[in-house]
Design an enzyme around this catalytic site. Structure first.
Site, PDB file in Angstrom:
ATOM      1  N   CYS A  24       0.646  -1.233  -0.090  1.00 37.05           N
ATOM      2  CA  CYS A  24      -0.038  -0.078  -0.048  1.00 37.05           C
ATOM      3  C   CYS A  24       0.792   1.173   0.216  1.00 37.05           C
ATOM      4  O   CYS A  24       1.960   1.352   0.653  1.00 37.05           O
ATOM      5  CB  CYS A  24      -0.854   0.166   1.313  1.00 37.05           C
ATOM      6  SG  CYS A  24      -1.948  -1.227   1.342  1.00 37.05           S
TER       7      CYS A  24
ATOM      8  N   ARG B  22       4.587   1.048  -6.145  1.00 36.40           N
ATOM      9  CA  ARG B  22       4.432   0.196  -4.939  1.00 36.40           C
ATOM     10  C   ARG B  22       3.815  -1.028  -5.391  1.00 36.40           C
ATOM     11  O   ARG B  22       3.753  -2.045  -4.449  1.00 36.40           O
ATOM     12  CB  ARG B  22       4.170   0.875  -3.773  1.00 36.40           C
ATOM     13  CG  ARG B  22       5.135   1.811  -3.218  1.00 36.40           C
ATOM     14  CD  ARG B  22       4.733   2.942  -2.262  1.00 36.40           C
ATOM     15  NE  ARG B  22       4.346   2.116  -0.930  1.00 36.40           N
ATOM     16  CZ  ARG B  22       5.407   1.854   0.009  1.00 36.40           C
ATOM     17  NH1 ARG B  22       6.500   2.286  -0.226  1.00 36.40           N
ATOM     18  NH2 ARG B  22       5.147   1.102   0.858  1.00 36.40           N
TER      19      ARG B  22
ATOM     20  N   TRP C 291      -2.781  -2.490  -1.814  1.00 40.55           N
ATOM     21  CA  TRP C 291      -2.303  -3.709  -2.246  1.00 40.55           C
ATOM     22  C   TRP C 291      -3.268  -4.898  -1.337  1.00 40.55           C
ATOM     23  O   TRP C 291      -2.857  -4.939  -0.363  1.00 40.55           O
ATOM     24  CB  TRP C 291      -0.916  -3.913  -2.175  1.00 40.55           C
ATOM     25  CG  TRP C 291      -0.291  -5.216  -2.872  1.00 40.55           C
ATOM     26  CD1 TRP C 291      -0.015  -5.175  -4.197  1.00 40.55           C
ATOM     27  CD2 TRP C 291       0.133  -6.234  -2.251  1.00 40.55           C
ATOM     28  NE1 TRP C 291       0.663  -6.522  -4.433  1.00 40.55           N
ATOM     29  CE2 TRP C 291       0.665  -7.110  -3.327  1.00 40.55           C
ATOM     30  CE3 TRP C 291       0.060  -6.688  -0.936  1.00 40.55           C
ATOM     31  CZ2 TRP C 291       1.324  -8.290  -2.718  1.00 40.55           C
ATOM     32  CZ3 TRP C 291       0.533  -7.911  -0.547  1.00 40.55           C
ATOM     33  CH2 TRP C 291       1.133  -8.857  -1.825  1.00 40.55           C
TER      34      TRP C 291
ATOM     35  N   ASN D 138      -1.300   1.064   6.012  1.00 40.61           N
ATOM     36  CA  ASN D 138      -0.338   0.143   5.212  1.00 40.61           C
ATOM     37  C   ASN D 138       0.104  -0.830   6.384  1.00 40.61           C
ATOM     38  O   ASN D 138       0.651  -0.454   7.429  1.00 40.61           O
ATOM     39  CB  ASN D 138       0.876   0.969   4.651  1.00 40.61           C
ATOM     40  CG  ASN D 138       1.581  -0.102   4.104  1.00 40.61           C
ATOM     41  OD1 ASN D 138       1.448  -1.211   3.549  1.00 40.61           O
ATOM     42  ND2 ASN D 138       3.162   0.315   3.737  1.00 40.61           N
ATOM     43  N   GLY D 139      -0.122  -2.216   6.195  1.00 40.06           N
ATOM     44  CA  GLY D 139       0.458  -3.221   6.965  1.00 40.06           C
ATOM     45  C   GLY D 139      -0.661  -4.182   7.324  1.00 40.06           C
ATOM     46  O   GLY D 139      -1.534  -4.175   6.489  1.00 40.06           O
TER      47      GLY D 139
ATOM     48  N   GLU E 281      18.796 -14.863 -11.027  1.00 40.66           N
ATOM     49  CA  GLU E 281      18.387 -13.256 -11.351  1.00 40.66           C
ATOM     50  C   GLU E 281      17.454 -13.113 -12.546  1.00 40.66           C
ATOM     51  O   GLU E 281      16.690 -12.482 -12.916  1.00 40.66           O
ATOM     52  CB  GLU E 281      19.518 -12.133 -11.166  1.00 40.66           C
ATOM     53  CG  GLU E 281      19.042 -10.977 -11.323  1.00 40.66           C
ATOM     54  CD  GLU E 281      17.934 -10.138 -10.666  1.00 40.66           C
ATOM     55  OE1 GLU E 281      17.443 -10.860  -9.861  1.00 40.66           O
ATOM     56  OE2 GLU E 281      17.252  -9.102 -10.902  1.00 40.66           O
TER      57      GLU E 281
ATOM     58  N   LYS F  26      13.554 -12.150 -13.156  1.00 43.19           N
ATOM     59  CA  LYS F  26      13.325 -10.857 -14.113  1.00 43.19           C
ATOM     60  C   LYS F  26      12.405 -11.373 -15.138  1.00 43.19           C
ATOM     61  O   LYS F  26      11.325 -10.452 -15.184  1.00 43.19           O
ATOM     62  CB  LYS F  26      14.485 -10.298 -14.818  1.00 43.19           C
ATOM     63  CG  LYS F  26      15.475  -9.524 -13.725  1.00 43.19           C
ATOM     64  CD  LYS F  26      14.959  -8.108 -13.642  1.00 43.19           C
ATOM     65  CE  LYS F  26      14.223  -7.892 -12.177  1.00 43.19           C
ATOM     66  NZ  LYS F  26      14.826  -8.473 -11.199  1.00 43.19           N
TER      67      LYS F  26
ATOM     68  N   GLU G 260       8.766 -12.173 -13.439  1.00 42.32           N
ATOM     69  CA  GLU G 260       8.058 -11.124 -12.785  1.00 42.32           C
ATOM     70  C   GLU G 260       7.418 -10.313 -13.553  1.00 42.32           C
ATOM     71  O   GLU G 260       6.388  -9.463 -13.233  1.00 42.32           O
ATOM     72  CB  GLU G 260       8.793 -10.707 -11.458  1.00 42.32           C
ATOM     73  CG  GLU G 260      10.053  -9.594 -11.911  1.00 42.32           C
ATOM     74  CD  GLU G 260      10.574  -8.910 -10.783  1.00 42.32           C
ATOM     75  OE1 GLU G 260       9.895  -8.875  -9.674  1.00 42.32           O
ATOM     76  OE2 GLU G 260      11.790  -8.769 -10.615  1.00 42.32           O
TER      77      GLU G 260
ATOM     78  N   HIS H 243      19.818 -34.363 -14.533  1.00 42.83           N
ATOM     79  CA  HIS H 243      19.527 -34.881 -13.496  1.00 42.83           C
ATOM     80  C   HIS H 243      18.252 -35.104 -13.349  1.00 42.83           C
ATOM     81  O   HIS H 243      17.803 -35.008 -12.113  1.00 42.83           O
ATOM     82  CB  HIS H 243      20.311 -34.889 -12.122  1.00 42.83           C
ATOM     83  CG  HIS H 243      21.829 -35.153 -12.321  1.00 42.83           C
ATOM     84  ND1 HIS H 243      22.428 -36.429 -12.340  1.00 42.83           N
ATOM     85  CD2 HIS H 243      22.869 -34.204 -12.538  1.00 42.83           C
ATOM     86  CE1 HIS H 243      23.671 -36.412 -12.445  1.00 42.83           C
ATOM     87  NE2 HIS H 243      24.047 -35.132 -12.697  1.00 42.83           N
TER      88      HIS H 243
ATOM     89  N   LYS I 266       6.706  -3.244  -4.792  1.00 40.98           N
ATOM     90  CA  LYS I 266       7.885  -2.693  -4.937  1.00 40.98           C
ATOM     91  C   LYS I 266       8.720  -3.222  -3.565  1.00 40.98           C
ATOM     92  O   LYS I 266       9.809  -3.686  -3.702  1.00 40.98           O
ATOM     93  CB  LYS I 266       8.221  -1.306  -5.178  1.00 40.98           C
ATOM     94  CG  LYS I 266       9.557  -0.832  -5.240  1.00 40.98           C
ATOM     95  CD  LYS I 266      10.571  -1.490  -6.141  1.00 40.98           C
ATOM     96  CE  LYS I 266      11.970  -1.235  -6.177  1.00 40.98           C
ATOM     97  NZ  LYS I 266      12.619  -2.124  -7.209  1.00 40.98           N
TER      98      LYS I 266
HETATM   99  C1  AGP Z   1      12.789  -7.862  -7.607  1.00 46.46           C
HETATM  100  O1  AGP Z   1      12.829  -7.302  -9.130  1.00 46.46           O
HETATM  101  C2  AGP Z   1      11.700  -7.899  -6.914  1.00 46.46           C
HETATM  102  N1  AGP Z   1      11.115  -6.599  -6.779  1.00 46.46           N
HETATM  103  C3  AGP Z   1      11.970  -8.454  -5.589  1.00 46.46           C
HETATM  104  O2  AGP Z   1      12.037  -9.860  -5.544  1.00 46.46           O
HETATM  105  C4  AGP Z   1      12.721  -7.703  -4.599  1.00 46.46           C
HETATM  106  O3  AGP Z   1      13.980  -8.061  -4.981  1.00 46.46           O
HETATM  107  C5  AGP Z   1      12.581  -8.260  -3.046  1.00 46.46           C
HETATM  108  O4  AGP Z   1      11.116  -7.989  -2.784  1.00 46.46           O
HETATM  109  C6  AGP Z   1      13.449  -7.688  -2.160  1.00 46.46           C
HETATM  110  O5  AGP Z   1      13.077  -6.245  -1.986  1.00 46.46           O
HETATM  111  P1  AGP Z   1      14.298  -5.502  -1.128  1.00 46.46           P
HETATM  112  O6  AGP Z   1      15.371  -5.338  -1.792  1.00 46.46           O
HETATM  113  O7  AGP Z   1      13.546  -4.165  -1.053  1.00 46.46           O
HETATM  114  O8  AGP Z   1      14.220  -5.946   0.178  1.00 46.46           O
END
Ligand code: AGP
Length: 606
Positions: free
Chosen positions: A2, A27, A75, A99-100, A479, A483, A486, A502, A601
């Site tokens: 949020c 976010r 969110w 938010n929370g 990584e 990418k 997501e 395997h 985010k």
């Molecule tokens: C990565 O592209 C994602 N947005 C997600 O995996 C992110 O890296 C993860 O939530 C960790 O966030 P942070 O680095 O703010 O702790």
């Protein structure tokens, strides 16, 4: 997660709230709303809707001469994406946004008989009902009485009907920053991109402190009523960093920002051609007596940690364990007071990483945060912090943060190697000289866009994809796979190239894309053999390597060359290709890479 924004001051609130919410869209959210004191009287109007900020703006009045209001992007955690569940929530005299997660909201409903007040499925409305039930006409006293009843994380902005022009705020764990200027008034938000146009000076709202904001002043008091002076910080980046500046998306902008992000992050940390953190206030003795390392993070930050692990373990022989933050918290930690715990987090607010840090601090005094947001929770709660200077990372898909995190892991590894006598100054001077070439290495890769764009057709129709490599390339492939997943929603998996046969090679079928990364000299021929194995079974192979040209069609369908740099630095080149493949596949599928479905985010809920 949020997004929260609030303003009370000398301008019309609605425009500031809507613009602030637009800045917080990155976010991740699914509904939005605002509330404001109508005509600055004691009636609070609300507008809220499932959908985007532009949908909210469409239902707002053209003119509304209110100078005090709050806004929210939701969110969904409790309850579906509906107008009723959107924030703000109103119960009686109280209107609030949150938010929370209030973990004990069910118990609060039964204990305080709140059911009759509720029309939504959210924990937030329960909070509004409880504040309203406790409300005795004094907002501060009401908040002091009510807040201790909540279990969980929260960042509340609250307006009380009988207190026009005033906004109250209180938080636990969930982030909230605020600012006040004589010229404009008082601002509050989940992060400062929402109001940085008005003030580059801001403060973190301390946990369990009550912030009272009016157009003329702000007051910060602890729960005992003692006034506290806010600790102001200054934004160290330009406002334009929170804008796309001509790029189609924040993600592609941030991919291009990587050279400068690296320059700002390693610059000032290499003195006399050796790694040096004195300017960060982290002296060499912090690195003394480290017997082993545990790296804790989530998502991309964790994958940067995986690269760091392979680098440090292989180069200096220091045992390194990488822990998934959300798992680490429930395992029996095998850390001692000789363990350095490195928590990597772009936002510095990821709750899994923050709680893991809190657990680790029970075992060691050597907790080191690698964080991109100044003054964030993880930064403040670690024994030492090394900020990355990537500037605000707006796109949900992390790119420049990953690169600077890897660079920071390399610097830390070299410092540990030197302090422990596992390497020589001569060797480290040579490595530092090479590390300074990384911005140019990345810059040279940015032109790959024209080639990667051509790959899109083979990627956009894929259901599955594999990223394979060995050693550093295997850690990088994690990584790369994330990418693609997501932002293009293609199921992608990273695999150690030698492990495929395997079992998983059974999934390789005609046309399945395999992105093979073969930059590590000592295992190059092994990876090429593994590529032949998948190619022979119909895979569509995109090979990333230092080779000038690949003529053997049994090896790959497309070859993307990276510069002939030392093996440890190849990851900085290869990751740009992985970022570009994901980005162009996402837009090739007509998706918005900046706001992928279901994602946020900064994940500030568990
Ligand atoms: C990565 O592209 C994602 N947005 C997600 O995996 C992110 O890296 C993860 O939530 C960790 O966030 P942070 O680095 O703010 O702790």
């Amino acid at each position: 997660m949020c997004g929260i924004v609030g303003f009370t001051g000398k301008h019309e609130a609605q425009d500031i709230l809507l613009a602030g919410l637009a800045r917080l869209e990155y976010r991740g959210y699914d509904s939005a709303g605002i509330a404001f004191f109508k005509d600055n009287g004691d009636h609070i109007s609300m507008r809220k809707t499932a959908g985007k900020v532009k949908d909210l703006a469409a239902i707002c009045d053209e003119e509304n001469n209110s100078t005090c209001g709050i806004g929210h992007t939701r969110w969904a955690t409790h309850g579906g994406v509906t107008n009723a569940n959107a924030h703000p929530h109103r119960v009686g005299s109280v209107v609030l946004i949150h938010n929370g997660i209030i973990e004990n909201y069910h118990e609060l409903v039964s204990e305080y008989g709140l059911q009759k007040d509720l029309v939504s499925e959210t924990d937030t409305e329960v909070a509004a009902a409880l504040f309203n039930k406790m409300y005795n006409g004094d907002p501060i006293e009401t908040i002091k009485k009510t807040v201790p009843l909540f279990v969980g994380s929260f960042a509340f902005c609250i307006m009380f009907k009988s207190h026009p022009g005033e906004i109250y705020a209180v938080r636990n764990v969930s982030p909230m920053v605020a600012a006040f200027t004589e010229k404009d008034g008082a601002f509050i938000a989940s992060d400062l991109t929402a109001f940085v146009d008005y003030s580059k000076d801001y403060f973190i709202v301390p946990e369990y402190h009550i912030l009272r904001m009016t157009q003329d002043r702000i007051e910060l008091t602890d729960l005992e009523g003692k006034e506290v002076k806010p600790e102001y910080l200054k934004v160290d980046w330009d406002v334009s960093a929170a804008e796309k500046e001509g790029y189609d998306h924040f993600m592609i902008k941030e991919i291009h920002e990587q050279p400068n992000a690296i320059i700002r992050t390693i610059g000032g940390r290499i003195h006399g051609d050796l790694p040096d953190f004195k300017d960060d206030g982290v002296s060499d003795d912090f690195f003394e007596g480290v017997r082993d390392i545990t790296i804790i993070a989530c998502g991309t930050a964790m994958y940067a940690g995986m690269v760091g692990r392979t680098f440090i373990q292989n180069k200096f022989g220091i045992p390194v364990n990488v822990a998934i933050a959300s798992e680490f918290r429930y395992e029996r930690p095998v850390i001692t007071d000789e363990t350095m715990v490195i928590v990597i987090s772009q936002s510095g607010e990821t709750i899994d990483s923050l709680e893991a840090l809190r657990l680790a601090r029970k075992y060691t005094k050597k907790t080191l945060a690698i964080v991109n947001v100044k003054g964030s929770s993880i930064a403040r709660e670690s024994d030492a912090v090394l900020y990355t200077h990537a500037g605000p990372e707006i796109a949900v898909a992390s790119t420049k943060a990953y690169s600077v995190q890897v660079a920071m892991m390399y610097l830390i590894g070299c410092k540990l190697g030197l302090v422990s006598g596992r390497t020589t100054e001569a060797e480290m001077k040579e490595f530092m000289a090479d590390l300074k070439k990384v911005p140019d290495i990345i810059k040279s890769m940015l032109t790959i866009e024209s080639k990667v764009d051509k790959l899109t057709s083979r990627m956009t129709n894929a259901e599955h994809a594999f990223y394979i490599g060995r050693e550093l390339d295997y850690t990088l492939s994690m990584e790369g796979a994330l990418k693609l997943k997501e932002i293009s929603y293609i199921h992608a998996e990273a695999y150690a190239a030698g492990e495929l046969k395997h079992g998983t090679i059974a999934l390789i079928d005609e046309g399945v894309p395999v992105i093979a990364i073969a930059s590590q000299s000592d295992v190059y021929s092994k990876v090429i053999s593994n590529i032949r194995e998948v190619k022979a079974r119909g895979a569509y192979v995109i090979l990333i390597s230092k080779d000038a040209k690949i003529t053997d069609e049994s090896v790959c369908d497309v070859h993307l060359q990276i510069p002939k740099v030392r093996d440890e630095l190849a990851v900085f080149a290869s990751v740009v290709i992985c970022q570009m493949i994901a980005y162009y596949t996402s837009i090739g599928k007509g998706l918005n890479p900046d706001q992928p479905r279901n994602l946020a985010k900064s994940v500030t809920v568990e």
